[in-house]
Design an enzyme around this catalytic site. Structure first.
Site, PDB file in Angstrom:
ATOM      1  N   ASP A  12       0.822  -1.206   0.000  1.00  0.00           N
ATOM      2  CA  ASP A  12       0.000   0.000   0.000  1.00  0.00           C
ATOM      3  C   ASP A  12       0.861   1.263   0.000  1.00  0.00           C
ATOM      4  O   ASP A  12       1.779   1.392   0.815  1.00  0.00           O
ATOM      5  CB  ASP A  12      -0.896   0.043   1.243  1.00  0.00           C
ATOM      6  CG  ASP A  12      -2.064  -0.925   1.156  1.00  0.00           C
ATOM      7  OD1 ASP A  12      -2.258  -1.531   0.099  1.00  0.00           O
ATOM      8  OD2 ASP A  12      -2.782  -1.058   2.170  1.00  0.00           O
ATOM      9  N   GLY A  38      -3.951  -4.834   1.497  1.00  0.00           N
ATOM     10  CA  GLY A  38      -4.793  -5.764   0.748  1.00  0.00           C
ATOM     11  C   GLY A  38      -5.891  -6.271   1.666  1.00  0.00           C
ATOM     12  O   GLY A  38      -5.642  -6.533   2.853  1.00  0.00           O
ATOM     13  N   GLY A  40      -7.360  -9.093   1.806  1.00  0.00           N
ATOM     14  CA  GLY A  40      -7.079 -10.425   2.318  1.00  0.00           C
ATOM     15  C   GLY A  40      -6.077 -10.403   3.455  1.00  0.00           C
ATOM     16  O   GLY A  40      -6.308 -10.975   4.522  1.00  0.00           O
ATOM     17  N   GLY A 213     -20.887   1.923   8.242  1.00  0.00           N
ATOM     18  CA  GLY A 213     -20.024   2.975   8.747  1.00  0.00           C
ATOM     19  C   GLY A 213     -20.469   3.475  10.107  1.00  0.00           C
ATOM     20  O   GLY A 213     -20.667   2.699  11.042  1.00  0.00           O
ATOM     21  N   GLY A 216     -23.426   1.852  12.031  1.00  0.00           N
ATOM     22  CA  GLY A 216     -23.364   0.515  12.607  1.00  0.00           C
ATOM     23  C   GLY A 216     -23.568  -0.579  11.577  1.00  0.00           C
ATOM     24  O   GLY A 216     -23.242  -0.419  10.397  1.00  0.00           O
ATOM     25  N   ASP A 243     -12.194  -4.437   7.178  1.00  0.00           N
ATOM     26  CA  ASP A 243     -11.393  -5.653   7.319  1.00  0.00           C
ATOM     27  C   ASP A 243     -11.302  -6.080   8.783  1.00  0.00           C
ATOM     28  O   ASP A 243     -11.351  -7.280   9.101  1.00  0.00           O
ATOM     29  CB  ASP A 243      -9.994  -5.433   6.749  1.00  0.00           C
ATOM     30  CG  ASP A 243     -10.022  -5.120   5.262  1.00  0.00           C
ATOM     31  OD1 ASP A 243     -10.934  -5.620   4.576  1.00  0.00           O
ATOM     32  OD2 ASP A 243      -9.140  -4.377   4.787  1.00  0.00           O
ATOM     33  N   GLY A 278      -3.273   4.157   9.070  1.00  0.00           N
ATOM     34  CA  GLY A 278      -2.639   2.942   8.575  1.00  0.00           C
ATOM     35  C   GLY A 278      -3.663   1.886   8.224  1.00  0.00           C
ATOM     36  O   GLY A 278      -4.867   2.048   8.433  1.00  0.00           O
TER      37      GLY A 278
END
EC number: 2.7.1.15
Length: 291
Positions: A12, A38, A40, A213, A216, A243, A278
């Site tokens: 990234d 990513g 995943g 978002g 909720g 994620d 991050g």
């Protein structure tokens, strides 16, 4: 239950900007950070930080050592992470002054899966194990069909949403986890509750989660409906929020928590993530979430 994530690994490039760049505009950025990412990889790291033994299956190029190290440092198993020819996947991420993001993804090595590789990976897992998927690797329809044939539970996050989603046999999926925009794209509805109803009609045997978002998450399965509010925090970067939610949601399933507790756990974890900059580095540990 073993957890397998066949997912993307990206390098990234994160740019801090005043606002998302507009057509024809040149904008000076305030900061550049190069990190592992990513969907995943982030979801595997979220699972590992949540205390789950997760096997990450993916493809990287010769430039991908940073990606392998990131997974291993956080405790994800990389037995099925293979090096292939060509560059690793990468993403260009803009983060504006309000913490919102805009992302461009180049698939790279992530799109070099083939049937032989898929068969080899799945051969190490059996009925009752759980497979987690996103839409950043190729051969998704084949992966879902073969995993279903082996009796694996399947959880899928159909992101990024594109026309290929329509080729995936989503009726074989046990858990469908998507955000508002993806839900609207899939159903052509604009109201969140109508999105859920449409998805229930199309996939009556699937647990459906719609993340919204700051509003909720909505969950439904057959006659059950749960609305889990978001925890109120000051967001600085939403990059890995989804994620994190998915990783911690799967961790709740693995632990045998009831659905309400699982949704609360995942929501708490993602609320911490958005307060940090991050991608994988912003994901909290289970100890932090417990506090």
């Amino acid at each position: 239950m073993k957890v397998l994530n066949i997912g993307s690994c990206n390098i990234d490039y994160i740019y801090d900007v005043d606002h998302m760049v507009r057509p024809g505009e040149t904008q000076t950025v305030h900061n550049l950070e190069i990190v592992s990412g990513g969907k995943g990889l982030n979801q595997s790291i979220a699972l590992a930080k949540a205390g789950v033994e997760v096997y990450h299956a993916g493809l990287i190029g010769k430039d991908g050592m940073i990606l392998r190290q990131a997974l291993e440092i956080h405790g994800a198993k990389t037995d099925y992470l293979y090096e292939v020819e060509g560059p690793s996947g990468h993403a260009i991420i803009q983060i504006d002054a309000h913490g919102e993001n805009c992302i461009l993804v180049y698939p790279g090595a992530n799109h070099q899966f083939n049937e032989a590789r898929i068969d080899e990976i799945l051969s190490h897992f059996e009925s009752g194990d759980l497979l987690l998927l996103q839409n950043e690797v190729n051969e998704m329809p084949l992966i879902v069909k073969k995993a279903h044939e082996r009796g694996l539970q399947i959880a899928i996050n159909p992101a990024p949403f594109n026309e290929q989603i329509k080729d995936i046999p989503l009726h074989l999926v046990d858990y469908l986890i998507l955000n508002e925009i993806e839900g609207q794209d899939l159903t052509k509805e604009t109201n969140d509750f109508k999105v859920l109803e449409a998805l229930k009609v199309n996939y009556p045997n699937t647990h459906i989660l719609l993340t919204r978002g700051s509003k909720g998450v909505l969950y439904t399965y057959q006659e059950v409906m749960i609305e889990q509010p978001a925890y109120k925090v000051e967001a600085v970067d939403t990059t890995a929020a989804g994620d994190t939610f998915i990783g911690y949601f799967i961790s709740g399933l693995v632990r045998g928590l009831d659905m309400e507790e699982t949704l609360k756990l995942a929501s708490r974890a993602s609320s911490i993530t958005v307060t940090r900059k991050g991608s994988s580095s912003s994901i909290p540990t289970i100890e932090e979430v417990a506090k």
